[in-house]
Design a protein around this motif. Structure first.
Motif, PDB file in Angstrom:
ATOM      1  N   GLN A 353      43.320  41.470  42.380  1.00 31.83           N
ATOM      2  CA  GLN A 353      44.261  40.468  42.848  1.00 31.83           C
ATOM      3  C   GLN A 353      45.488  40.379  41.943  1.00 31.83           C
ATOM      4  N   ALA A 354      45.303  40.560  40.662  1.00 34.51           N
ATOM      5  CA  ALA A 354      46.410  40.386  39.718  1.00 34.51           C
ATOM      6  C   ALA A 354      47.372  41.561  39.714  1.00 34.51           C
ATOM      7  N   THR A 355      46.858  42.775  39.960  1.00 36.80           N
ATOM      8  CA  THR A 355      47.678  43.978  39.799  1.00 36.80           C
ATOM      9  C   THR A 355      47.899  44.768  41.082  1.00 36.80           C
ATOM     10  N   GLY A 356      47.066  44.569  42.098  1.00 39.07           N
ATOM     11  CA  GLY A 356      47.143  45.375  43.313  1.00 39.07           C
ATOM     12  C   GLY A 356      46.494  46.737  43.169  1.00 39.07           C
ATOM     13  N   ARG A 357      45.891  47.014  42.014  1.00 35.81           N
ATOM     14  CA  ARG A 357      45.241  48.308  41.786  1.00 35.81           C
ATOM     15  C   ARG A 357      44.005  48.449  42.671  1.00 35.81           C
ATOM     16  N   VAL A 358      43.772  49.648  43.179  1.00 38.47           N
ATOM     17  CA  VAL A 358      42.593  49.895  43.998  1.00 38.47           C
ATOM     18  C   VAL A 358      41.364  49.967  43.104  1.00 38.47           C
ATOM     19  N   GLY A 359      40.397  49.095  43.380  1.00 40.77           N
ATOM     20  CA  GLY A 359      39.147  49.109  42.628  1.00 40.77           C
ATOM     21  C   GLY A 359      38.040  49.841  43.348  1.00 40.77           C
ATOM     22  N   ALA A 360      38.054  49.795  44.687  1.00 41.23           N
ATOM     23  CA  ALA A 360      37.015  50.472  45.468  1.00 41.23           C
ATOM     24  C   ALA A 360      37.528  50.720  46.873  1.00 41.23           C
ATOM     25  N   THR A 361      37.027  51.792  47.473  1.00 45.68           N
ATOM     26  CA  THR A 361      37.331  52.112  48.866  1.00 45.68           C
ATOM     27  C   THR A 361      36.026  52.467  49.572  1.00 45.68           C
ATOM     28  N   PHE A 362      35.836  51.896  50.745  1.00 44.67           N
ATOM     29  CA  PHE A 362      34.684  52.214  51.592  1.00 44.67           C
ATOM     30  C   PHE A 362      35.194  52.837  52.892  1.00 44.67           C
ATOM     31  N   ALA A 363      34.594  53.946  53.283  1.00 43.10           N
ATOM     32  CA  ALA A 363      34.883  54.554  54.587  1.00 43.10           C
ATOM     33  C   ALA A 363      33.559  54.692  55.337  1.00 43.10           C
ATOM     34  N   GLY A 364      33.448  53.979  56.442  1.00 41.37           N
ATOM     35  CA  GLY A 364      32.203  53.993  57.188  1.00 41.37           C
ATOM     36  C   GLY A 364      31.032  53.493  56.375  1.00 41.37           C
ATOM     37  N   GLY A 365      31.295  52.522  55.505  1.00 42.57           N
ATOM     38  CA  GLY A 365      30.240  51.941  54.679  1.00 42.57           C
ATOM     39  C   GLY A 365      29.875  52.739  53.451  1.00 42.57           C
ATOM     40  N   ARG A 366      30.518  53.866  53.236  1.00 44.92           N
ATOM     41  CA  ARG A 366      30.236  54.694  52.058  1.00 44.92           C
ATOM     42  C   ARG A 366      31.347  54.551  51.042  1.00 44.92           C
ATOM     43  N   LEU A 367      30.964  54.431  49.772  1.00 42.10           N
ATOM     44  CA  LEU A 367      31.961  54.371  48.714  1.00 42.10           C
ATOM     45  C   LEU A 367      32.638  55.725  48.567  1.00 42.10           C
ATOM     46  N   THR A 368      33.955  55.750  48.718  1.00 39.83           N
ATOM     47  CA  THR A 368      34.701  56.987  48.514  1.00 39.83           C
ATOM     48  C   THR A 368      35.518  56.947  47.232  1.00 39.83           C
ATOM     49  N   TYR A 369      35.677  55.731  46.662  1.00 41.59           N
ATOM     50  CA  TYR A 369      36.431  55.608  45.404  1.00 41.59           C
ATOM     51  C   TYR A 369      35.956  54.364  44.686  1.00 41.59           C
ATOM     52  N   LEU A 370      35.868  54.468  43.355  1.00 43.02           N
ATOM     53  CA  LEU A 370      35.431  53.349  42.525  1.00 43.02           C
ATOM     54  C   LEU A 370      36.081  53.490  41.162  1.00 43.02           C
ATOM     55  N   SER A 371      36.655  52.377  40.652  1.00 44.93           N
ATOM     56  CA  SER A 371      37.379  52.481  39.387  1.00 44.93           C
ATOM     57  C   SER A 371      37.463  51.120  38.710  1.00 44.93           C
ATOM     58  N   GLY A 372      37.689  51.143  37.390  1.00 42.38           N
ATOM     59  CA  GLY A 372      38.019  49.944  36.634  1.00 42.38           C
ATOM     60  C   GLY A 372      36.961  48.865  36.665  1.00 42.38           C
ATOM     61  N   GLU A 373      37.407  47.624  36.656  1.00 47.85           N
ATOM     62  CA  GLU A 373      36.506  46.483  36.621  1.00 47.85           C
ATOM     63  C   GLU A 373      35.629  46.420  37.863  1.00 47.85           C
ATOM     64  N   ALA A 374      36.178  46.786  39.012  1.00 43.31           N
ATOM     65  CA  ALA A 374      35.345  46.820  40.217  1.00 43.31           C
ATOM     66  C   ALA A 374      34.201  47.800  40.048  1.00 43.31           C
ATOM     67  N   GLY A 375      34.501  48.940  39.473  1.00 45.41           N
ATOM     68  CA  GLY A 375      33.458  49.923  39.240  1.00 45.41           C
ATOM     69  C   GLY A 375      32.363  49.377  38.339  1.00 45.41           C
ATOM     70  N   ARG A 376      32.776  48.674  37.286  1.00 40.34           N
ATOM     71  CA  ARG A 376      31.774  48.098  36.367  1.00 40.34           C
ATOM     72  C   ARG A 376      30.849  47.142  37.113  1.00 40.34           C
ATOM     73  N   ARG A 377      31.415  46.331  37.999  1.00 37.96           N
ATOM     74  CA  ARG A 377      30.590  45.344  38.701  1.00 37.96           C
ATOM     75  C   ARG A 377      29.651  46.029  39.707  1.00 37.96           C
ATOM     76  N   PHE A 378      30.114  47.067  40.370  1.00 40.15           N
ATOM     77  CA  PHE A 378      29.257  47.764  41.314  1.00 40.15           C
ATOM     78  C   PHE A 378      28.106  48.474  40.592  1.00 40.15           C
ATOM     79  N   LEU A 379      28.355  48.899  39.346  1.00 40.50           N
ATOM     80  CA  LEU A 379      27.366  49.706  38.635  1.00 40.50           C
ATOM     81  C   LEU A 379      26.448  48.882  37.725  1.00 40.50           C
ATOM     82  N   LEU A 380      26.671  47.577  37.672  1.00 41.64           N
ATOM     83  CA  LEU A 380      25.804  46.725  36.848  1.00 41.64           C
ATOM     84  C   LEU A 380      24.365  46.799  37.321  1.00 41.64           C
TER      85      LEU A 380
END
Length: 380
Positions: A353-380
């Protein structure tokens, strides 16, 4: 495919941003909690981007002039770049042109083969657009065979001949560079362009026939770089009902008046004007003469342009984001995506929300991209 419940984020629903949980199950948006819960406070979740026209893949397919053997790895790199920019459906706009090289029919068919193969291996929905040069009459049948063979559902017409110069026997601008790309000598390339120009009298009837054949197949047809209202009216008369990147306000207005969707370039929005001196995309948006945005040659521009339109007050966020998700999907006949609604495909982009940076992308329910803080939360 993983069932998930995404909580804490602001979610862009058709009516606007809402603080709500978003549930994913069996590749679609669900209406009840499912699977593991991920805390995405501080993030936005929006519909995945639908890029209706992009040729940014060219720099991956041929990293240097003449280096045309990197296409397979280049397309895989393209898919990764698409996902990193929140694009979940991508229409790859490939020339089928007299210009030769990466724009010639031989290379086009090579690209079509590779995309058809790789699309089975990746989760981003890769689709093809054939950009046909109007004066390439001797290859219309070949183009039609390629359309049938590769299941191409979107065809756009271009005319890149410099008719004003060719009509008076003058050499076109940038002739030598074009000739080098085509593999012809400048003299041979000039002679070929003159010959194509002289076939102009036969072009309208040939286009009438080809458009009728394509419409009978249910293929979406578009024109590229309409210069004036008369040109757009001619295309509409053939059933060519998408106007890509009209060059003037008059052409865009004619498209709108006939019910043809108008697609503009996101880089034009980002710059505040056309690099070729054509009408400003921002001005056309402000006039209500834009239905959808396309990445054109720069994939990151798609999401940034939508965000800029909302920040500039030219339209609200749901309207701006629909230009890069729901509306292009509808133009392509894809009614299963482009909105966050239960039952539709789980095509999503998660932005900081603060930067507009892409943290994750889902295509058809599958993760196609994961990065940064979003990635950390998904991988906890």
């Amino acid at each position: 495919m993983t069932d998930l419940t995404l909580s804490g984020a602001q979610v862009l629903l058709p009516e606007g941003l809402a603080d709500t949980r978003l549930c994913l199950a069996d590749s679609v948006i669900a209406d009840a909690p499912a699977g593991r819960e991920i805390d995405l406070r501080g993030f936005l979740i929006l519909p995945g981007l639908v890029d209706i026209h992009g040729d940014g893949f060219e720099r991956h397919m041929a990293p240097r002039r003449g280096a045309l053997k990197e296409a397979r790895n280049g397309m895989l790199a393209t898919e990764a770049e698409l996902a990193a920019n929140g694009i979940t459906t991508a229409v790859l706009a490939q020339f089928f042109s007299w210009e030769g090289g990466m724009r010639g029919p031989d290379f086009a068919e090579h690209v079509f083969e590779i995309v058809t193969d790789i699309s089975r291996q990746v989760d981003t929905d890769l689709r093809l657009q054939l950009r046909l040069e109007t004066h390439l009459l001797e290859n219309f049948d070949r183009a039609l065979r390629a359309i049938d063979r590769f299941g191409i559902r979107y065809v756009v017409f271009n005319d890149h001949l410099q008719h004003d110069r060719l009509a008076t026997g003058r050499r076109p601008k940038r002739l030598t560079g074009q000739a080098l790309k085509s593999g012809r000598s400048p003299e041979d390339h000039f002679a070929y362009m003159i010959a194509l120009h002289q076939k102009g009298v036969a072009v309208p009837a040939a286009l009438d026939k080809l458009c009728a054949q394509l419409l009978a197949r249910g293929i979406t047809l578009g024109s590229h770089d309409d210069h004036d209202a008369a040109t757009r009216t001619d295309w509409a008369g053939r059933g060519v009902m998408v106007s890509e990147f009209p060059e003037t306000t008059e052409a865009a207005q004619a498209a709108k008046d006939s019910g043809a969707p108008v697609i503009l370039g996101a880089p034009n929005v980002m710059r505040g004007g056309s690099h070729a001196g054509n009408v400003s995309a921002r001005d056309l948006v402000a006039m209500g003469l834009c239905d959808a945005l396309a990445s054109d040659y720069h994939y990151p521009a798609l999401r940034h342009a939508a965000w800029q339109l909302a920040e500039a007050g030219l339209c609200d966020l749901p309207t701006a984001w629909a230009m890069v998700s729901e509306t292009p999907a509808r133009i392509l006949g894809l009614t299963d995506r482009g909105r966050i609604v239960p039952g539709l495909r789980a095509d999503l982009v998660v932005l900081e929300q603060a930067t507009g940076r892409v943290g994750a992308t889902f295509a058809g329910g599958r993760l196609t991209y994961l990065s940064g803080e979003a990635g950390r939360r998904f991988l906890l």
